[in-house]
Design a protein around this motif. Structure first.
Motif, PDB file in Angstrom:
ATOM      1  N   UNK A  53      98.201  10.383   0.251  1.00  0.00           N
ATOM      2  CA  UNK A  53      99.354  10.580   1.118  1.00  0.00           C
ATOM      3  C   UNK A  53      99.855   9.231   1.625  1.00  0.00           C
ATOM      4  N   UNK A  54     101.111   9.139   2.046  1.00  0.00           N
ATOM      5  CA  UNK A  54     101.637   7.871   2.560  1.00  0.00           C
ATOM      6  C   UNK A  54     100.783   7.346   3.722  1.00  0.00           C
ATOM      7  N   UNK A  55     100.348   6.113   3.617  1.00  0.00           N
ATOM      8  CA  UNK A  55      99.555   5.483   4.664  1.00  0.00           C
ATOM      9  C   UNK A  55      98.085   5.851   4.652  1.00  0.00           C
ATOM     10  N   UNK A  56      97.656   6.717   3.726  1.00  0.00           N
ATOM     11  CA  UNK A  56      96.265   7.151   3.701  1.00  0.00           C
ATOM     12  C   UNK A  56      95.390   6.111   3.011  1.00  0.00           C
ATOM     13  N   UNK A  57      94.186   5.931   3.552  1.00  0.00           N
ATOM     14  CA  UNK A  57      93.195   5.055   2.945  1.00  0.00           C
ATOM     15  C   UNK A  57      92.102   5.921   2.322  1.00  0.00           C
ATOM     16  N   UNK A  58      91.941   5.803   1.012  1.00  0.00           N
ATOM     17  CA  UNK A  58      90.962   6.596   0.283  1.00  0.00           C
ATOM     18  C   UNK A  58      89.927   5.657  -0.311  1.00  0.00           C
ATOM     19  N   UNK A  59      88.653   5.980  -0.101  1.00  0.00           N
ATOM     20  CA  UNK A  59      87.554   5.182  -0.660  1.00  0.00           C
ATOM     21  C   UNK A  59      86.967   5.904  -1.858  1.00  0.00           C
ATOM     22  N   UNK A  60      86.828   5.175  -2.973  1.00  0.00           N
ATOM     23  CA  UNK A  60      86.176   5.701  -4.168  1.00  0.00           C
ATOM     24  C   UNK A  60      84.724   5.254  -4.166  1.00  0.00           C
TER      25      UNK A  60
END
Length: 638
Positions: free
Chosen positions: A418-425
């Protein structure tokens, strides 16, 4: 059009080679902007050659004066004219060769720029399949061959071709029978050229491939020396390197023998032609058809052809070598322009808001607005000032990828940021994290599936007026040679010094940057002030801040800092990502704690997705990773 990629030993799929027709078309395109310079250079060379053709008749005039027993004063005019011809020819030849050389250098510079630009846009997996040795051989050996041909062969070839054509015309003006006698050498020369070219094209192409394979083996052996020694593979790698070297040497010796046979056949043609012209002159002088001076001029004309004819034919060696190198360079530029067979032209556009039949979002996608559980934001010490636009959203649908047949890395991965979301893999080594990150960043195209958002088509799409829409920062950071300011301005050429200092301050790098001997003017990189891994990574993050992309992808960008500098570098990364949509391949799970959402990959598949606390307490794969990671250290608080 390019020939299909050929495969070297041990499965390396080499980059393609352009066909002869495509190479000629590319060459015409490169020369077209400088047609005026080309016409001027050729015109001046024509004038120089015509002036030079006056030498033989003047020498023949001197022979006639002597043969007829005329006064010595009759030699004055021909001698003065010979001096004038030499001076004018020298000047015009120099001017013409200078212009032709300038044309060659201009075209060569254009070719180099185009090659580098296209090579940098090649998909990473395509380069990995070919191996670095193939591209290195093209950048070094093939470019060097083309450069040598442009600087020496092109001017000499132009002058030789003009000299041959105009000299044959001069022979016809003396007496057409001299021309017919001289042409007796042509069949031998043509057969020699045909014999040579038919063998040289394949031989030089094979030689380039062998040299590329040799370089690839050397790079692999030297680059992996520690692993080679650790597994006691020294003998195997030595034998493999020796085998590839023997192939390269064998092809080189075959090319030497080919050139020697080429020269031998040319000498036979010279003897045939000169003997024919001398015999024709004897008969014509005996019959009173021409004077001794005219026969002498004809013999001198043919003798003067030795140099241009031999040069033109010998330059076939350089021309074939350069043509093979040029075809390999054009093959790379064409590959960058066209999609690879069986792959999409660009990231596609899946149906917006796509859902599974039961109405649930695809695996890895967040819940619709109003349902999502609030995730963890970046630390409070890093305020979010930049508000991500809706265009910063990224959607990955059913993406699969394989580095060759039978080597799948990703299996129908779907993920939405999503816009502005920080996702960690997160996931074990080999789970496909870096591959997915590069696909999301747009530097690598998937084998199947679609990507929408800022990265769609990013492999070849130019940066917009506000800078690139996506920036990838990996753990392998390069510090370019030059001043620190120049290194930073790679991301934004129009940035002021205040902009540079602001970006450095954002990532906590301004203090050490200001302490450098010359501040922003300090030369860094090779031959300059060396930056350690942590500072080099901060420099890369500062460039990210200056580029100001909508989407940032960090692939273990803090891995090289070591334990001591990891927390500081993570704070720098968090600050650089403020207000952006971000995908972070987490080297340490502290990065997962700070992310809004954690996505867990196992064997190329998304197996979990959610906030840190939820996954930590779910007793699934992430919880196992968390327990293993935090077992020897105090677990950080979100």
């Amino acid at each position: 059009m390019t020939t299909p990629p050929h495969t070297a030993d041990e499965g390396a799929e080499l980059l393609p080679v352009a066909t002869a027709a495509r190479t000629r078309a590319a060459l015409r395109t490169l020369v077209r902007p400088d047609r005026g310079l080309a016409l001027t250079g050729i015109g001046v060379l024509v004038a120089a050659t015509v002036i030079g053709l006056l030498v033989q008749p003047l020498l023949g005039r001197i022979v006639d004066v002597v043969a007829d027993g005329r006064p010595a004063g009759d030699l004055t005019l021909p001698v003065v004219l010979l001096i004038a011809v030499a001076a004018v020819q020298g000047f015009t030849t120099t001017l013409g060769l200078t212009r032709v050389a300038r044309l060659g250098e201009t075209v060569l510079a254009r070719l180099r720029e185009q090659f580098v630009e296209r090579a940098l846009n090649l998909p990473a997996d395509r380069l990995e399949r070919a191996g670095s040795g193939d591209l290195t051989a093209r950048v070094t050996g093939d470019v060097a061959r083309v450069t040598e041909a442009v600087r020496s062969a092109l001017p000499e070839m132009a002058r030789s071709v003009l000299a041959i054509g105009l000299t044959l015309g001069a022979l016809a003006l003396l007496d057409v029978r001299f021309l017919l006698a001289a042409l007796l050498a042509v069949p031998v020369q043509l057969l020699t050229a045909r014999w040579y070219v038919r063998r040289a094209v394949t031989l030089y192409a094979d030689q380039r491939v062998a040299n590329g394979a040799q370089q690839q083996q050397l790079l692999e052996t030297i680059g992996g020396a520690v692993t080679v020694r650790g597994h006691r593979l020294e003998e195997r790698h030595t034998e493999r390197g020796a085998d590839r070297s023997r192939k390269a040497v064998d092809l080189t010796m075959r090319s030497v023998n080919l050139v020697l046979g080429f020269y031998g056949r040319l000498h036979i043609a010279e003897y045939i032609g000169l003997a024919a012209v001398l015999i024709a002159g004897f008969w014509l002088v005996r019959d009173g058809a021409v004077s001794i001076g005219t026969a002498t001029a004809a013999a001198l004309y043919f003798h003067s052809l030795f140099g241009p004819v031999n040069a033109a034919l010998v330059l076939l060696d350089d021309a074939q070598s350069a043509a093979a190198g040029l075809a390999r360079l054009v093959g790379v530029t064409d590959l960058a322009e066209q999609p690879e067979p069986g792959k999409p032209e660009a990231a596609g556009k899946p149906e917006p808001g796509r859902r599974e039949p039961d109405g649930e979002p695809l695996p890895g996608e967040p819940e619709p607005a109003g349902k999502a559980t609030p995730g963890k934001a970046v630390p409070a010490s890093v305020p979010r000032q930049r508000v991500a636009s809706p265009e910063a959203a990224v959607s990955v649908h059913a993406v699969s990828h394989a580095y060759g047949p039978g080597r799948p890395v990703l299996h129908e991965v779907s993920l939405t940021l999503a816009p502005g979301e920080h996702v960690a893999l997160v996931g074990a080594s080999g789970a496909g994290k870096s591959t997915l990150a590069r696909i999301v960043a747009g530097v690598q195209q998937p084998t199947a599936g679609t990507v929408t958002g800022p990265t769609a088509g990013a492999v070849t799409a130019p940066a917009g007026p506000g800078g690139p829409s996506v920036v990838l920062v990996t753990q392998e950071v390069h510090v370019f040679t030059g001043t620190l300011a120049d290194d930073l301005r790679l991301a934004r050429p129009d940035a002021t010094d205040d902009d540079l200092r602001s970006a450095l301050a954002t990532v906590d790098a301004l203090e050490w940057a200001a302490a450098l001997p010359d501040g922003l003017a300090t030369v860094v990189g090779e031959g300059g002030h060396r930056l350690d891994a942590a500072r080099a990574q901060q420099l890369a993050l500062a460039r990210l801040v200056l580029a100001d992309p909508a989407l940032a992808v960090l692939d273990e960008a803090t891995a090289e800092a070591g334990s001591a500098g990891a927390r500081a570098l993570e704070r720098s990364a968090g600050a650089a990502l403020t207000g952006r949509t971000a995908l972070v391949v987490a080297h340490r799970l502290t990065q997962a704690v700070a992310a809004d959402r954690v996505v867990v990959l196992e064997a190329g598949r998304v197996v979990e997705s959610g906030p840190h606390e939820m996954l930590r307490d779910a007793d699934g794969p992430y919880a196992a990773l968390w327990r293993a990671w935090s077992g020897s250290r105090a677990a950080p608080h979100p």
